[in-house]
Design a protein around this motif. Sequence first.
Motif, PDB file in Angstrom:
ATOM      1  N   SER A   1       0.857  -1.184   0.000  1.00 56.82           N
ATOM      2  CA  SER A   1       0.000   0.000   0.000  1.00 56.82           C
ATOM      3  C   SER A   1       0.892   1.232   0.000  1.00 56.82           C
ATOM      4  O   SER A   1       2.124   1.133   0.092  1.00 56.82           O
ATOM      5  CB  SER A   1      -0.910   0.013   1.239  1.00 56.82           C
ATOM      6  OG  SER A   1      -0.127   0.185   2.410  1.00 56.82           O
TER       7      SER A   1
ATOM      8  N   ALA B   1       1.273   3.199   2.309  1.00 53.36           N
ATOM      9  CA  ALA B   1       1.902   3.346   3.621  1.00 53.36           C
ATOM     10  C   ALA B   1       3.259   2.667   3.705  1.00 53.36           C
ATOM     11  O   ALA B   1       4.138   3.122   4.441  1.00 53.36           O
ATOM     12  CB  ALA B   1       0.978   2.789   4.697  1.00 53.36           C
ATOM     13  N   ASP B   2       3.437   1.568   2.968  1.00 52.43           N
ATOM     14  CA  ASP B   2       4.722   0.872   3.033  1.00 52.43           C
ATOM     15  C   ASP B   2       5.389   0.784   1.662  1.00 52.43           C
ATOM     16  O   ASP B   2       6.150  -0.139   1.374  1.00 52.43           O
ATOM     17  CB  ASP B   2       4.565  -0.522   3.648  1.00 52.43           C
ATOM     18  CG  ASP B   2       3.731  -1.468   2.788  1.00 52.43           C
ATOM     19  OD1 ASP B   2       3.100  -0.994   1.813  1.00 52.43           O
ATOM     20  OD2 ASP B   2       3.708  -2.671   3.085  1.00 52.43           O
TER      21      ASP B   2
END
Length: 431
Positions: free
Chosen positions: A53, A55-56
């Motif tokens: 995602s 986020a990572d």
Amino acid sequence: MDDRGGRLPVRRRAQGAIAAVAALGLAAGLSGCSGTSSADVTLRLVAADYGTSAADSTRAYWDRLVKDYESRHPDVHIEVTVQPRDQVDRTVRRMADAGDPPDLAQSTDYAGYAAQGLLYRADELLSIPVQADFLGSLSDAGQVQHVRYGIPFAASTRVLFYNKTLFRAAGLTPPTTWDELAHDAQVLKAQGVTYPYALPLGPQEAQAEALQWMLGGGAGCTDDLGTYTLNSQRNTDTFTWIRDELVGAGLTGPVPPADLDRSEAYAAFAAGDVGMVDAQPALVRQAQRTGVAFGTVPVPGRDSTSKTSLATTDWMMAFKKNGHRDEIGDFLDFVYDDNNVLDFSRTYDLLPVTTSASDAMAASAQDKKLAPFLDQLPLAELYPAGKPSWPAVGADMTRRIGQAVAPDGDPADVLDQLQSAAVEAEGATAG
């Protein structure tokens, strides 16, 4: 010579050259200007995204690494373009075909570019200690005609994941042979498990699952000389067994293997709906997030635990088009520093490609979850990535291999088709 062997860092080389020219009083004459500083260099890198995602995203890793590198080398700038893993090969191919390749790229394919004479050799770029530190099997797999062009970047192996809760309820122990696997799957089916054994032979990297089964059957996709042997009798026997004993017996779940992608199989395991699945380290974190109790064992083989496991790796390569060999080499030496290799491997649940980082991971308590995968790596079998024909052959396997194990499939016919196409691809890329 620096303490890493052979080559001075870029700034020190540039400063040394400038000082020598100035001492001879030739700087102005050579350049028509002062000649007191070297021009800035910008390197373009196309990298794969290993995150799940925003986020990572791997963008964060490269941002940290590039910031650190540029702080030490203010005359070298690194521009990183991060692409989804299933798009990065196409992106690099489009750039190369347009005559504007990046300086550096991650890819599953390097051999085709090497055969076209577009890449630097690894020994033209890397310091001797860095070259010597790569794991032997990975280093060898990066060669075309015994010359290394592909630089391993990230690796993974496979083990058999099993759902401990489902196994305990059914009174089962993890299998070590195919017959035991089929027996366990039969029991799990009787217990109402949705996917007793998940068999992802869908469009997402089916060649990996297929090759793992070939290895378990005592064969592979090439022989010891590197000749394609996809339709060998052992491979035919392997896929016939899968068709009859797993798929035909209704042990692979409601989605036909030819339609089941790896990500879907992993998600089903993390949801508690799968009894067993061959999987990479990425499934560890995915299952931990959902709280599934799982165990891992080596992948079963026909008669015993598979003697050879599959390893996969993505490659780093450097194009010659824009020059900057010294700057590329210096940056790569930094990329393969142990701290950076371990940071990347730990962030994305992948295996280090260097001996020193692998040793550090094996000795670290924080990396215990990756130990079963790390144990498989030294003797694991890789794709024949050094064959320029492999990208086409692997893609063809992904398209067709699921047909071989359908209840009405003909493994011998499908493997014959794959072999004929492989021979044709090999001829098209020869020389």
